[in-house]
Design an enzyme around this catalytic site. Structure first.
Site: not given
Ligand code: NAD
Ligand code: ZN
Length: 359
Positions: A262, A118, A182, A238, A234
Protein backbone atom coordinates in the site's frame (compact mmCIF):
# COMPACT_ATOMS: atom_id res chain seq x y z
CA UNK A 1 5.13 7.99 26.89
CA UNK A 2 3.23 10.63 24.93
CA UNK A 3 -0.55 10.70 24.85
CA UNK A 4 -2.64 12.44 22.20
CA UNK A 5 -6.42 12.59 22.01
CA UNK A 6 -8.73 12.11 19.08
CA UNK A 7 -11.43 14.57 20.09
CA UNK A 8 -14.80 13.16 19.07
CA UNK A 9 -17.07 14.10 21.96
CA UNK A 10 -18.19 11.07 23.92
CA UNK A 11 -16.32 8.82 21.47
CA UNK A 12 -12.97 10.55 22.12
CA UNK A 13 -10.02 8.25 22.66
CA UNK A 14 -6.34 8.37 23.53
CA UNK A 15 -3.35 7.48 21.37
CA UNK A 16 -0.45 6.36 23.57
CA UNK A 17 3.01 6.41 21.97
CA UNK A 18 6.16 5.08 23.60
CA UNK A 19 8.60 2.26 24.17
CA UNK A 20 7.65 -0.99 25.86
CA UNK A 21 3.97 -0.07 26.10
CA UNK A 22 2.82 -3.66 25.53
CA UNK A 23 3.95 -4.37 29.08
CA UNK A 24 1.79 -1.60 30.53
CA UNK A 25 -1.34 -3.56 31.27
CA UNK A 26 -3.59 -0.67 32.23
CA UNK A 27 -3.30 1.07 28.85
CA UNK A 28 -5.42 -1.66 27.31
CA UNK A 29 -7.29 -2.99 30.33
CA UNK A 30 -9.02 0.23 31.23
CA UNK A 31 -10.60 0.48 27.76
CA UNK A 32 -11.96 -3.06 27.64
CA UNK A 33 -15.76 -3.30 27.69
CA UNK A 34 -17.29 -6.45 29.21
CA UNK A 35 -15.47 -9.66 30.17
CA UNK A 36 -14.95 -11.26 26.78
CA UNK A 37 -11.89 -10.25 24.74
CA UNK A 38 -10.84 -11.53 21.32
CA UNK A 39 -7.34 -10.65 20.17
CA UNK A 40 -7.15 -10.69 16.37
CA UNK A 41 -3.71 -10.98 14.80
CA UNK A 42 -1.96 -12.81 11.97
CA UNK A 43 0.47 -15.67 11.54
CA UNK A 44 3.52 -13.35 11.35
CA UNK A 45 2.71 -11.14 14.31
CA UNK A 46 1.34 -13.87 16.59
CA UNK A 47 4.70 -15.53 17.34
CA UNK A 48 6.27 -12.12 17.97
CA UNK A 49 3.76 -10.33 20.18
CA UNK A 50 0.57 -12.27 20.88
CA UNK A 51 1.70 -13.82 24.14
CA UNK A 52 2.77 -10.44 25.47
CA UNK A 53 -0.70 -9.04 24.88
CA UNK A 54 -2.40 -12.10 26.36
CA UNK A 55 -0.17 -11.77 29.43
CA UNK A 56 -1.67 -8.42 30.40
CA UNK A 57 -5.27 -9.60 29.96
CA UNK A 58 -5.46 -12.05 32.85
CA UNK A 59 -8.82 -12.06 34.57
CA UNK A 60 -10.74 -11.56 31.31
CA UNK A 61 -12.27 -14.34 29.25
CA UNK A 62 -9.64 -14.06 26.51
CA UNK A 63 -9.15 -15.88 23.25
CA UNK A 64 -7.38 -15.15 20.01
CA UNK A 65 -7.73 -15.73 16.29
CA UNK A 66 -4.74 -15.86 13.94
CA UNK A 67 -5.47 -14.80 10.36
CA UNK A 68 -3.42 -15.52 7.25
CA UNK A 69 -0.94 -12.71 6.51
CA UNK A 70 -1.22 -10.39 3.57
CA UNK A 71 -3.19 -7.77 1.70
CA UNK A 72 -4.44 -10.58 -0.57
CA UNK A 73 -6.34 -11.94 2.47
CA UNK A 74 -8.02 -8.65 3.29
CA UNK A 75 -11.38 -9.88 2.03
CA UNK A 76 -14.74 -11.16 3.20
CA UNK A 77 -13.65 -14.77 3.71
CA UNK A 78 -10.98 -13.75 6.20
CA UNK A 79 -13.39 -11.41 7.94
CA UNK A 80 -15.70 -14.39 8.27
CA UNK A 81 -13.01 -16.24 10.26
CA UNK A 82 -13.35 -13.53 12.90
CA UNK A 83 -17.15 -13.82 13.01
CA UNK A 84 -16.84 -17.59 13.28
CA UNK A 85 -14.44 -17.31 16.21
CA UNK A 86 -16.78 -14.87 17.94
CA UNK A 87 -19.84 -17.06 17.44
CA UNK A 88 -18.17 -20.37 18.29
CA UNK A 89 -16.96 -18.87 21.54
CA UNK A 90 -20.37 -17.31 22.24
CA UNK A 91 -19.16 -13.75 22.38
CA UNK A 92 -21.94 -11.35 23.32
CA UNK A 93 -22.67 -7.72 22.42
CA UNK A 94 -20.63 -6.51 25.35
CA UNK A 95 -17.31 -7.95 24.15
CA UNK A 96 -14.11 -6.21 23.03
CA UNK A 97 -11.88 -7.01 20.04
CA UNK A 98 -8.19 -6.11 20.02
CA UNK A 99 -6.41 -5.65 16.69
CA UNK A 100 -2.75 -6.65 17.01
CA UNK A 101 -0.85 -6.14 13.77
CA UNK A 102 -0.54 -3.91 10.73
CA UNK A 103 -3.19 -2.08 8.78
CA UNK A 104 -4.65 -5.24 7.31
CA UNK A 105 -5.38 -6.77 10.71
CA UNK A 106 -6.55 -3.37 11.99
CA UNK A 107 -8.96 -2.78 9.10
CA UNK A 108 -10.42 -6.30 9.25
CA UNK A 109 -10.76 -6.31 13.04
CA UNK A 110 -12.31 -2.87 13.06
CA UNK A 111 -14.90 -3.91 10.50
CA UNK A 112 -15.63 -7.11 12.41
CA UNK A 113 -16.19 -4.96 15.51
CA UNK A 114 -18.35 -2.48 13.57
CA UNK A 115 -20.63 -5.21 12.33
CA UNK A 116 -20.64 -8.05 14.88
CA UNK A 117 -24.02 -7.88 16.60
CA UNK A 118 -24.38 -4.37 15.11
CA UNK A 119 -21.25 -3.09 16.79
CA UNK A 120 -18.92 -3.96 19.64
CA UNK A 121 -15.88 -2.27 21.14
CA UNK A 122 -12.38 -2.59 19.71
CA UNK A 123 -8.86 -1.43 20.55
CA UNK A 124 -5.92 -0.88 18.22
CA UNK A 125 -2.41 -2.17 18.88
CA UNK A 126 -0.66 -1.28 15.60
CA UNK A 127 2.69 -2.96 14.94
CA UNK A 128 3.76 -1.55 11.56
CA UNK A 129 4.91 2.02 10.99
CA UNK A 130 2.08 2.48 8.53
CA UNK A 131 -0.52 1.37 11.05
CA UNK A 132 1.08 3.46 13.80
CA UNK A 133 1.02 6.69 11.79
CA UNK A 134 -2.20 6.23 9.89
CA UNK A 135 -4.54 3.25 9.76
CA UNK A 136 -5.01 2.68 13.51
CA UNK A 137 -6.28 6.22 14.01
CA UNK A 138 -9.56 7.54 12.66
CA UNK A 139 -11.98 4.65 12.52
CA UNK A 140 -11.96 3.71 8.85
CA UNK A 141 -12.38 -0.05 8.70
CA UNK A 142 -13.08 -2.53 5.95
CA UNK A 143 -11.95 -5.10 3.42
CA UNK A 144 -11.15 -5.23 -0.28
CA UNK A 145 -13.23 -6.62 -3.12
CA UNK A 146 -11.65 -8.13 -6.22
CA UNK A 147 -13.04 -5.16 -8.15
CA UNK A 148 -11.93 -2.43 -5.78
CA UNK A 149 -9.77 -1.62 -2.80
CA UNK A 150 -11.52 -1.00 0.58
CA UNK A 151 -14.92 -1.11 -1.10
CA UNK A 152 -16.69 -2.78 1.82
CA UNK A 153 -16.40 -1.11 5.19
CA UNK A 154 -17.67 1.15 7.93
CA UNK A 155 -16.61 3.99 10.19
CA UNK A 156 -16.04 2.63 13.68
CA UNK A 157 -13.71 4.33 16.14
CA UNK A 158 -11.47 2.32 18.48
CA UNK A 159 -11.53 2.83 22.24
CA UNK A 160 -7.81 3.50 22.35
CA UNK A 161 -4.64 3.18 20.26
CA UNK A 162 -1.52 1.78 21.93
CA UNK A 163 1.64 2.34 19.87
CA UNK A 164 4.61 0.44 21.22
CA UNK A 165 7.45 1.74 19.07
CA UNK A 166 9.63 -1.23 20.06
CA UNK A 167 7.50 -3.43 17.80
CA UNK A 168 9.15 -1.69 14.84
CA UNK A 169 12.42 -3.51 15.69
CA UNK A 170 11.13 -6.63 13.94
CA UNK A 171 9.67 -4.87 10.92
CA UNK A 172 11.64 -5.27 7.69
CA UNK A 173 13.05 -2.32 5.75
CA UNK A 174 10.55 -2.58 2.92
CA UNK A 175 7.63 -2.28 5.35
CA UNK A 176 9.32 0.59 7.16
CA UNK A 177 9.59 2.45 3.85
CA UNK A 178 5.93 1.76 3.12
CA UNK A 179 5.00 3.44 6.40
CA UNK A 180 7.14 6.45 5.54
CA UNK A 181 4.89 7.09 2.51
CA UNK A 182 2.01 8.05 4.79
CA UNK A 183 4.34 10.14 6.95
CA UNK A 184 5.49 12.11 3.90
CA UNK A 185 1.83 12.49 2.91
CA UNK A 186 1.13 14.57 6.03
CA UNK A 187 3.95 16.95 5.15
CA UNK A 188 2.77 17.30 1.58
CA UNK A 189 -0.88 17.98 2.37
CA UNK A 190 -0.55 20.41 5.23
CA UNK A 191 2.79 20.90 6.88
CA UNK A 192 5.69 22.30 4.85
CA UNK A 193 7.81 22.57 7.99
CA UNK A 194 7.33 18.89 8.75
CA UNK A 195 8.17 18.09 5.13
CA UNK A 196 11.45 19.94 5.57
CA UNK A 197 12.10 18.13 8.86
CA UNK A 198 11.60 14.85 6.98
CA UNK A 199 14.11 15.91 4.34
CA UNK A 200 16.64 16.46 7.11
CA UNK A 201 15.83 13.28 9.04
CA UNK A 202 15.05 10.72 6.33
CA UNK A 203 18.41 8.97 6.73
CA UNK A 204 17.94 8.75 10.51
CA UNK A 205 14.42 7.40 10.07
CA UNK A 206 15.59 4.69 7.71
CA UNK A 207 18.38 3.88 10.19
CA UNK A 208 15.62 3.41 12.78
CA UNK A 209 16.87 6.16 15.03
CA UNK A 210 14.37 5.82 17.91
CA UNK A 211 13.93 9.50 18.81
CA UNK A 212 13.47 10.44 15.14
CA UNK A 213 10.94 7.65 14.60
CA UNK A 214 9.00 8.54 17.67
CA UNK A 215 8.91 12.23 16.69
CA UNK A 216 7.66 11.28 13.23
CA UNK A 217 4.98 8.99 14.67
CA UNK A 218 3.81 11.58 17.17
CA UNK A 219 3.69 14.37 14.60
CA UNK A 220 1.83 12.17 12.12
CA UNK A 221 -0.71 11.04 14.70
CA UNK A 222 -1.23 14.63 15.79
CA UNK A 223 -2.09 15.70 12.26
CA UNK A 224 -4.29 12.66 11.67
CA UNK A 225 -6.12 13.18 14.98
CA UNK A 226 -6.77 16.86 14.16
CA UNK A 227 -8.13 16.05 10.73
CA UNK A 228 -10.34 13.23 11.99
CA UNK A 229 -11.69 15.39 14.81
CA UNK A 230 -12.57 18.11 12.29
CA UNK A 231 -14.19 15.79 9.75
CA UNK A 232 -14.83 12.26 10.99
CA UNK A 233 -16.94 11.13 8.03
CA UNK A 234 -14.87 12.68 5.27
CA UNK A 235 -17.26 15.41 4.22
CA UNK A 236 -14.38 17.83 3.69
CA UNK A 237 -10.83 18.14 4.92
CA UNK A 238 -10.37 14.43 5.67
CA UNK A 239 -10.40 13.73 1.94
CA UNK A 240 -6.96 15.38 1.75
CA UNK A 241 -5.57 12.27 3.45
CA UNK A 242 -6.25 10.51 0.16
CA UNK A 243 -3.37 12.29 -1.58
CA UNK A 244 -1.87 9.76 -3.98
CA UNK A 245 -4.45 7.15 -3.01
CA UNK A 246 -6.72 7.19 -6.06
CA UNK A 247 -3.66 6.48 -8.19
CA UNK A 248 -2.26 4.17 -5.51
CA UNK A 249 -5.38 2.09 -5.08
CA UNK A 250 -5.50 1.61 -8.87
CA UNK A 251 -1.90 0.33 -8.71
CA UNK A 252 -2.68 -2.05 -5.83
CA UNK A 253 -5.75 -3.47 -7.55
CA UNK A 254 -4.21 -3.42 -11.02
CA UNK A 255 -1.04 -5.29 -10.02
CA UNK A 256 -2.90 -7.72 -7.73
CA UNK A 257 -3.25 -7.15 -4.00
CA UNK A 258 -0.03 -7.76 -2.10
CA UNK A 259 2.41 -7.24 -4.97
CA UNK A 260 2.85 -3.52 -4.51
CA UNK A 261 2.61 -2.63 -0.83
CA UNK A 262 0.00 0.00 0.00
CA UNK A 263 2.72 2.49 0.98
CA UNK A 264 4.67 1.83 -2.21
CA UNK A 265 1.59 2.45 -4.33
CA UNK A 266 0.90 5.64 -2.38
CA UNK A 267 4.51 6.76 -2.90
CA UNK A 268 4.22 6.49 -6.67
CA UNK A 269 0.66 7.87 -6.49
CA UNK A 270 1.80 11.02 -4.67
CA UNK A 271 4.39 11.70 -7.37
CA UNK A 272 1.65 11.26 -9.99
CA UNK A 273 -0.56 13.73 -8.10
CA UNK A 274 2.34 16.19 -7.93
CA UNK A 275 3.02 15.71 -11.63
CA UNK A 276 -0.62 16.37 -12.52
CA UNK A 277 -0.60 19.47 -10.30
CA UNK A 278 2.47 20.76 -12.14
CA UNK A 279 0.84 20.09 -15.52
CA UNK A 280 -1.89 22.52 -14.41
CA UNK A 281 0.73 25.06 -13.39
CA UNK A 282 -0.28 24.89 -9.72
CA UNK A 283 3.19 23.87 -8.53
CA UNK A 284 6.57 24.04 -10.21
CA UNK A 285 8.58 21.22 -11.69
CA UNK A 286 11.13 21.87 -8.96
CA UNK A 287 8.48 21.13 -6.33
CA UNK A 288 7.56 17.88 -8.08
CA UNK A 289 11.23 16.95 -8.02
CA UNK A 290 11.49 17.85 -4.35
CA UNK A 291 8.53 15.61 -3.49
CA UNK A 292 9.89 12.80 -5.65
CA UNK A 293 13.34 13.11 -4.08
CA UNK A 294 11.97 12.65 -0.56
CA UNK A 295 9.78 9.73 -1.61
CA UNK A 296 12.78 8.14 -3.35
CA UNK A 297 14.95 8.77 -0.27
CA UNK A 298 12.36 6.90 1.78
CA UNK A 299 13.05 3.85 -0.40
CA UNK A 300 9.80 4.07 -2.32
CA UNK A 301 8.95 3.90 -6.03
CA UNK A 302 8.27 7.23 -7.73
CA UNK A 303 6.68 5.96 -10.95
CA UNK A 304 3.77 3.63 -11.66
CA UNK A 305 4.32 0.07 -12.87
CA UNK A 306 5.12 0.26 -16.61
CA UNK A 307 2.74 -2.58 -17.40
CA UNK A 308 -0.33 -0.58 -16.36
CA UNK A 309 -1.98 1.24 -19.25
CA UNK A 310 -3.71 4.58 -19.18
CA UNK A 311 -7.05 2.89 -19.79
CA UNK A 312 -6.53 0.41 -16.96
CA UNK A 313 -5.79 3.32 -14.63
CA UNK A 314 -8.88 5.22 -15.74
CA UNK A 315 -11.11 2.18 -15.28
CA UNK A 316 -9.77 1.42 -11.82
CA UNK A 317 -9.79 5.05 -10.74
CA UNK A 318 -13.46 5.31 -11.68
CA UNK A 319 -14.24 2.57 -9.14
CA UNK A 320 -12.36 4.33 -6.38
CA UNK A 321 -14.72 5.77 -3.83
CA UNK A 322 -13.44 9.29 -4.33
CA UNK A 323 -15.34 9.19 -7.62
CA UNK A 324 -18.62 10.81 -6.63
CA UNK A 325 -21.77 11.48 -8.66
CA UNK A 326 -20.11 14.59 -10.00
CA UNK A 327 -17.21 12.60 -11.41
CA UNK A 328 -13.69 11.75 -10.41
CA UNK A 329 -12.25 13.89 -7.64
CA UNK A 330 -8.53 14.02 -6.99
CA UNK A 331 -6.33 15.41 -4.26
CA UNK A 332 -3.82 17.75 -5.91
CA UNK A 333 -1.14 20.08 -4.62
CA UNK A 334 -1.06 23.86 -4.64
CA UNK A 335 2.29 23.92 -2.83
CA UNK A 336 4.36 21.58 -0.72
CA UNK A 337 2.26 21.66 2.43
CA UNK A 338 -1.03 22.59 0.76
CA UNK A 339 -3.48 20.25 -0.98
CA UNK A 340 -6.98 20.57 -2.40
CA UNK A 341 -9.67 18.11 -3.40
CA UNK A 342 -10.93 18.92 -6.84
CA UNK A 343 -12.94 17.60 -9.76
CA UNK A 344 -11.67 20.58 -11.69
CA UNK A 345 -8.69 19.12 -13.51
CA UNK A 346 -8.19 18.77 -17.25
CA UNK A 347 -8.74 15.19 -18.42
CA UNK A 348 -6.13 15.46 -21.16
CA UNK A 349 -3.53 16.43 -18.54
CA UNK A 350 -4.55 13.43 -16.42
CA UNK A 351 -4.03 11.34 -19.54
CA UNK A 352 -0.49 12.71 -19.84
CA UNK A 353 0.28 11.92 -16.20
CA UNK A 354 -0.95 8.36 -16.70
CA UNK A 355 0.98 7.88 -19.90
CA UNK A 356 3.88 10.33 -20.02
CA UNK A 357 5.53 8.51 -22.94
CA UNK A 358 2.55 9.21 -25.19
CA UNK A 359 2.19 12.82 -24.06
N1 NAD B 1 -8.02 2.46 7.93
C1 NAD B 1 -7.25 3.41 7.46
O1 NAD B 1 -7.47 4.60 7.70
C2 NAD B 1 -6.06 3.03 6.63
C3 NAD B 1 -5.07 3.98 6.37
C4 NAD B 1 -3.95 3.58 5.66
C5 NAD B 1 -3.83 2.27 5.22
N2 NAD B 1 -4.84 1.38 5.48
C6 NAD B 1 -4.72 -0.02 5.06
O2 NAD B 1 -3.64 -0.60 5.76
C7 NAD B 1 -3.14 -1.69 5.00
C8 NAD B 1 -1.64 -1.62 4.98
O3 NAD B 1 -1.17 -1.74 6.30
P1 NAD B 1 0.31 -2.25 6.60
O4 NAD B 1 1.24 -1.50 5.73
O5 NAD B 1 0.48 -2.21 8.05
O6 NAD B 1 0.30 -3.74 6.01
P2 NAD B 1 0.12 -5.16 6.73
O7 NAD B 1 -0.92 -5.12 7.74
O8 NAD B 1 0.01 -6.13 5.62
O9 NAD B 1 1.53 -5.37 7.46
C9 NAD B 1 2.70 -5.45 6.68
C10 NAD B 1 3.50 -6.73 6.99
O10 NAD B 1 4.19 -6.58 8.22
C11 NAD B 1 3.92 -7.67 9.08
N3 NAD B 1 4.08 -7.17 10.43
C12 NAD B 1 3.21 -6.44 11.15
N4 NAD B 1 3.77 -6.01 12.28
C13 NAD B 1 5.03 -6.50 12.29
C14 NAD B 1 6.12 -6.40 13.20
N5 NAD B 1 6.04 -5.64 14.29
N6 NAD B 1 7.25 -7.06 12.93
C15 NAD B 1 7.36 -7.78 11.78
N7 NAD B 1 6.38 -7.90 10.87
C16 NAD B 1 5.23 -7.25 11.12
C17 NAD B 1 2.56 -8.10 8.67
O11 NAD B 1 2.30 -9.41 9.08
C18 NAD B 1 2.64 -7.94 7.16
O12 NAD B 1 3.30 -9.05 6.58
C19 NAD B 1 -3.76 -1.58 3.63
O13 NAD B 1 -4.77 -2.56 3.51
C20 NAD B 1 -4.38 -0.20 3.63
O14 NAD B 1 -5.52 -0.13 2.79
C21 NAD B 1 -5.93 1.74 6.17
ZN1 ZN C 1 -2.92 4.97 2.88
Amino acid sequence: MKTLTVALGDRSYPIHIGQNLLAQAELLRKHIRGRQVLVVTNETVAPLYLQRVLDVLNGFEVSSVVLPDGEQYKHLDTLNLVYTALLERRFNRGCTLIALGGGVVGDITGFAAASYQRGVAFLQVPTTLLAQVDSSVGGKTGVNHALGKNMIGAFHQPGCVVIDTDTLDTLDDRQLSAGLAEVIKYGLIRDAEFFQWLEQHMAALRDRDKPALSDAIEHSCRIKAEIVAADEREGGVRALLNLGHTFGHAIETGTGYGNWLHGEAVGAGMVMAADLSARHGWISRAEVERAAALIRAAGLPVAPPPEMSRQQFLDLMAVDKKASDSGLRLVLLQAIGKAVVTADFRPELLGSTLDPAAA
